[in-house]
Design a protein around this motif. Structure first.
Motif, PDB file in Angstrom:
ATOM      1  N   TYR A 164     -24.566 -42.049   3.392  1.00  0.00           N
ATOM      2  CA  TYR A 164     -24.125 -41.616   4.711  1.00  0.00           C
ATOM      3  C   TYR A 164     -23.187 -40.427   4.591  1.00  0.00           C
ATOM      4  N   LYS A 174     -20.938 -46.487   9.705  1.00  0.00           N
ATOM      5  CA  LYS A 174     -22.391 -46.303   9.755  1.00  0.00           C
ATOM      6  C   LYS A 174     -23.105 -47.373   8.930  1.00  0.00           C
ATOM      7  N   TYR A 175     -22.548 -47.682   7.760  1.00  0.00           N
ATOM      8  CA  TYR A 175     -23.150 -48.732   6.921  1.00  0.00           C
ATOM      9  C   TYR A 175     -23.134 -50.064   7.674  1.00  0.00           C
ATOM     10  N   SER A 178     -25.644 -50.200  10.326  1.00  0.00           N
ATOM     11  CA  SER A 178     -27.002 -50.387   9.800  1.00  0.00           C
ATOM     12  C   SER A 178     -27.271 -51.851   9.463  1.00  0.00           C
TER      13      SER A 178
END
Length: 182
Positions: A164, A174-175, A178
């Protein structure tokens, strides 16, 4: 007929799973979980390896691991032998602690890296042990949800966060998104 020798690729990540013998508990209390993590720290000092994620469940554990110098067979043998010695001594038992040889699967690409880490981090949720994976104390998920947490020496969160862009906090966010961790 002898077992086939495991293939090991240095610096390649693998998904490792080990189960308790007869699916018996591997970890009976917090000190057992802590002892296992301590064994990982001790072995890391002698034989450097990196974990992208881990989760210690009651009767099995998952590691997303790579080793640069020592084959996974040797490393897993050392981890499991030390833990079995600890477990049998502490609980006044003898015999096998682990069911059989560890399961291993080579992780080939980014998508599989993220898929394996998701599976590992969501394991306690699927087992209905917690509602949020970052609240399970024996998993590496908290290191991604709370990026300022102190990581054990063997953890390498950048192996997943590196997929990312942005600051460390943005990449962690963001991880987690996800993984559908809100």
């Amino acid at each position: 007929m002898p077992r086939q020798k495991r293939i090991w690729g240095p610096n390649r990540y693998y998904h490792i799973v080990c189960r308790g013998n007869r699916r018996d508990p591997l970890f009976r209390n917090a000190s057992d979980f802590q002892a296992f993590l301590h064994i990982l720290q001790q072995l890391h000092a002698k034989f450097p390896f990196q974990l992208a994620s881990y989760c210690l469940m009651n009767n099995h554990y998952h590691l997303q691991i790579r080793s640069e110098e020592v084959s996974l067979s040797k490393l897993m043998s050392l981890i499991n032998k030390r833990y079995a010695n600890y477990y049998n001594t502490k609980h006044r038992l003898s015999g096998h602690v682990f069911e059989k040889r560890f399961y291993d699967n080579l992780i080939e690409d980014k998508e599989r890296m993220l898929e394996v880490s998701r599976y590992i981090h969501l394991n306690p949720v699927e087992a209905k042990m917690t509602r949020k994976p970052e609240h399970y104390p024996w998993s590496s998920c908290y290191l991604y949800k709370y990026p300022h947490s102190a990581a054990p020496c063997f953890m390498h969160v950048d192996s997943l966060l590196g997929y990312y862009e942005g600051t460390r906090e943005q990449r962690s966010e963001k991880y987690c998104r996800s993984l559908m961790i809100q």
